[in-house]
Scaffold this active site. Structure first.
Site, PDB file in Angstrom:
ATOM      1  N   ARG A 296       0.998  -1.028   0.093  1.00 27.41           N
ATOM      2  CA  ARG A 296      -0.131  -0.309   0.275  1.00 27.41           C
ATOM      3  C   ARG A 296       0.397   1.353  -0.037  1.00 27.41           C
ATOM      4  NH1 ARG A 296      -2.402  -3.274   4.452  1.00 27.41           N
ATOM      5  NH2 ARG A 296      -4.396  -4.322   3.389  1.00 27.41           N
ATOM      6  N   ARG A 332       0.977  -1.554  -4.995  1.00 27.19           N
ATOM      7  CA  ARG A 332      -0.176  -0.509  -5.825  1.00 27.19           C
ATOM      8  C   ARG A 332      -0.047   1.067  -5.511  1.00 27.19           C
ATOM      9  NH1 ARG A 332      -6.040  -1.270  -2.243  1.00 27.19           N
ATOM     10  NH2 ARG A 332      -4.049   0.477  -0.638  1.00 27.19           N
ATOM     11  N   GLU A 431     -12.513  -3.717  -7.902  1.00 27.80           N
ATOM     12  CA  GLU A 431     -13.081  -3.105  -6.805  1.00 27.80           C
ATOM     13  C   GLU A 431     -13.961  -2.670  -6.823  1.00 27.80           C
ATOM     14  OE1 GLU A 431     -10.638  -0.955  -3.891  1.00 27.80           O
ATOM     15  OE2 GLU A 431      -9.847  -0.322  -6.279  1.00 27.80           O
ATOM     16  N   ASN A 454     -13.355  -5.857   0.028  1.00 32.98           N
ATOM     17  CA  ASN A 454     -13.707  -4.692   0.480  1.00 32.98           C
ATOM     18  C   ASN A 454     -14.503  -4.138   0.178  1.00 32.98           C
ATOM     19  OD1 ASN A 454     -11.674  -6.224   2.477  1.00 32.98           O
ATOM     20  ND2 ASN A 454      -9.964  -4.213   2.960  1.00 32.98           N
ATOM     21  N   ASP A 455     -13.993  -3.322  -0.556  1.00 30.82           N
ATOM     22  CA  ASP A 455     -14.253  -1.776  -1.241  1.00 30.82           C
ATOM     23  C   ASP A 455     -15.749  -2.247  -2.023  1.00 30.82           C
ATOM     24  OD1 ASP A 455     -13.336   0.271  -0.501  1.00 30.82           O
ATOM     25  OD2 ASP A 455     -12.360   0.865  -1.412  1.00 30.82           O
ATOM     26  N   ARG A 465     -18.490   0.066   5.185  1.00 28.39           N
ATOM     27  CA  ARG A 465     -17.927  -0.527   5.853  1.00 28.39           C
ATOM     28  C   ARG A 465     -17.149  -0.147   7.018  1.00 28.39           C
ATOM     29  NH1 ARG A 465     -12.065  -1.331   4.611  1.00 28.39           N
ATOM     30  NH2 ARG A 465     -11.509   0.342   2.650  1.00 28.39           N
ATOM     31  N   CYS A 502      -6.807  -9.726  -3.266  1.00 25.21           N
ATOM     32  CA  CYS A 502      -6.171  -8.937  -1.399  1.00 25.21           C
ATOM     33  C   CYS A 502      -6.874  -8.489  -0.598  1.00 25.21           C
ATOM     34  CB  CYS A 502      -4.817  -8.106  -2.401  1.00 25.21           C
ATOM     35  SG  CYS A 502      -5.932  -6.600  -3.157  1.00 25.21           S
TER      36      CYS A 502
END
Length: 543
Positions: A296, A332, A431, A454-455, A465, A502
């Site tokens: 990240r 990323r 995502e 997640n997204d 979230r 991921c």
């Protein structure tokens, strides 16, 4: 015997007696002072002591939990030195003649409330940080209000209304069997630190917490979220067996180091680690990750008070690539915005930042910043096996625009005779629902997909979230989400590119077989989950 039900925040089982920590809010006295200057001097001395302690905690945390989890203490130092916050305390002492302890407590409550009401998710998260630094100041003003964690004389289970990150990271695993809290959530800083440090934890007991008393014996089951108060002998014996089984399981996982994640029918998976800083590579290597599935890069921006230079970024990326010794490292590009804000970026206020100017949208809007990062990344490719990944994609046009900028950087570096590996991979994160629906076209443009669950879950289910009041609706196993993932995987397979996961659900072993079946061949998780996931893959037998 009584069973209390909370949230299992960190796995493991502990049996022991409670050390009940002082709730500082119940012991702050409001006094009128006479010598204002003396009170201000007390405050300044407490501030100095607090900053010194936070610097020491940061240094200790770096070694124990890595840079990404340690950064919070640098933020605490900055908040402690913030003119608005510290000025409000000084004003209360000068104008209201308040004692320093109460002035700090009052300012902490006011600023915490202010942060908690903000629209921006990142700023809402600062509410608990203000309380943390307020408590630190107060305890340095009056040592009688110490929480007792610094003076534990025997191993114990810590029980507190809530635990601040700075309190959690200082815990000695030899002295703290586990902790339980009245407040908190599975995604709080303290819960994340507990998991990283391997300390069992149950949070969110709410009113049930009031049934706990100092010295009482309890069993903490971080796997289920159960807390058993004054267990009988049969229950104690049962949980001792479970505890031994858990320890044995952890030891067995270590034996998997050096093995491959291959199913019984011969399908090989790549189990990678998620990191946020070059120093986190230690955890990835310690847990025998096959590579880095998500670096990240935005943390390089978040821990700085200005844009990191090309050279600073290059050194960070080069360090990770070299240390991973030829294993693939997926970096990323900066994913700022939404819950990850940096003041110097001067992003406009947005009513719904999760749907606003963030990630690749910032990069394409501020191409000077993007080109700086691309130059650093591509230069670093000469030192290892690099893959670059772009977040929040919603169109083919975005990908083509990105690829055009990548080619520009490659041409510039070639002209400048700066070495790089021209064969590094380019991938995108899947995502958004848009990227799923266009995945057949997007797959023709890139070398790989990495699905950010997640997204993808957030946008598919229209569930914030970060909103705890609707957290039960956030379900990465929802059929709609799984169909989205399968659709993207099918598009990748058809185009002949590989696909990975991921997001948090990559570590959900109940989904591992599903991922294998649909063609996912790479999973990237927090370093501590690598061996558990490898074991899950090795047990799969798809006829």
């Amino acid at each position: 015997m009584k069973i209390l039900h909370g949230i299992g925040a960190s796995k493991g089982i502990a049996i022991g007696k409670i050390t009940l920590c002082l709730n500082i809010d119940n012991h702050i006295e409001k006094k009128t002072i006479i010598d204002v200057e003396a009170e201000l001097a007390r405050l300044d001395e407490a501030k100095k002591t607090s900053v010194e302690a936070l610097n020491a905690i940061y240094a200790k945390a770096l070694k124990r939990v890595g840079e990404a989890n340690s950064m919070i203490f640098q933020i605490h130092i900055m908040m402690l030195q913030d003119e608005d916050f510290y000025g409000a305390i000084q004003t209360a002492i000068r104008e209201e003649k308040l004692n320093a302890e109460y002035a700090v407590w009052q300012a902490g409550q006011q600023f915490s409330e202010m942060f908690s009401q903000m629209d921006d998710e990142y700023m809402r998260g600062r509410a608990s940080d203000v309380i943390d630094i307020s408590k630190r100041l107060i305890r340095n003003l009056d040592t009688r209000l110490a929480n007792g964690l610094d003076s534990l004389s025997s191993p114990t289970i810590v029980a507190a209304a809530d635990l601040m990150p700075s309190e959690t990271v200082q815990m000695d695993k030899e002295m703290v069997y586990a902790f339980v809290t009245q407040e908190g959530s599975k995604s709080s800083h303290s819960a994340i630190l507990a998991r990283t440090m391997g300390i069992p934890a149950v949070v969110g007991l709410a009113d049930q917490f009031n049934e706990l008393s100092d010295g009482a014996e309890i069993i903490v089951d971080g796997n289920t979220g159960d807390v058993i108060l004054e267990p009988d002998e049969a229950t104690r014996t049962d949980y001792r067996a479970k505890q031994e089984e858990f320890i044995k399981h952890q030891q067995e996982l270590k034996l998997l180091k050096g093995t491959k994640a291959i199913t019984k029918n011969g399908v090989e998976m790549e189990i990678n680690a998620n990191i946020g800083h070059p120093e986190d590579v230690d955890l990835a290597l310690e847990n025998d990750a096959d590579g880095i599935g998500l670096f990240r890069s935005e943390f390089l921006y978040m821990e700085s008070n200005q844009f990191p230079s090309e050279e600073e970024q290059f050194i960070a990326y080069k360090t990770v690539l070299e240390r991973m010794g030829g294993k693939r490292v997926i970096i990323r590009t900066l994913d700022l915005g939404a819950d990850k804000q940096v003041p110097y970026l001067n992003l406009p206020h947005e009513e719904n930042p999760a749907l606003g100017l963030r990630a690749i949208r910032i990069c394409l809007d501020r191409q000077d910043l993007f080109l700086t990062q691309l130059r650093a990344l591509i230069r670093a490719s000469a030192y290892g096996k690099l893959a670059i990944m772009f977040p929040m994609i919603i169109s083919v046009d975005e990908v083509r625009q990105i690829k055009g900028l990548v080619e520009k950087v490659k041409n510039d570096l070639t002209k400048e005779k700066i070495p790089f590996d021209p064969h590094f991979e380019i991938g995108i994160m899947i995502e958004t629902p848009a990227s799923v629906m266009l995945s057949d076209e997007l797959a023709k443009e890139v070398d790989f997909f990495s699905i950010g669950t997640n997204d993808l879950t957030q946008y598919t289910l229209a569930v914030d979230r970060m909103n705890h009041s609707i957290s039960k609706l956030f379900d990465s196993r929802h059929p709609a989400v799984l169909r989205m993932i399968e659709m993207a995987a099918q598009s990748a397979k058809k185009a002949g590119i590989w696909v990975g996961i991921c997001g948090e659900s990559a570590a959900d072993t109940s989904l591992t077989e599903f991922y294998v079946k649909i063609g996912v061949r790479e999973l990237s998780v927090t370093p501590s989950a690598v061996l558990e996931l490898r074991r899950a893959v090795q047990q799969i037998d798809i006829k």
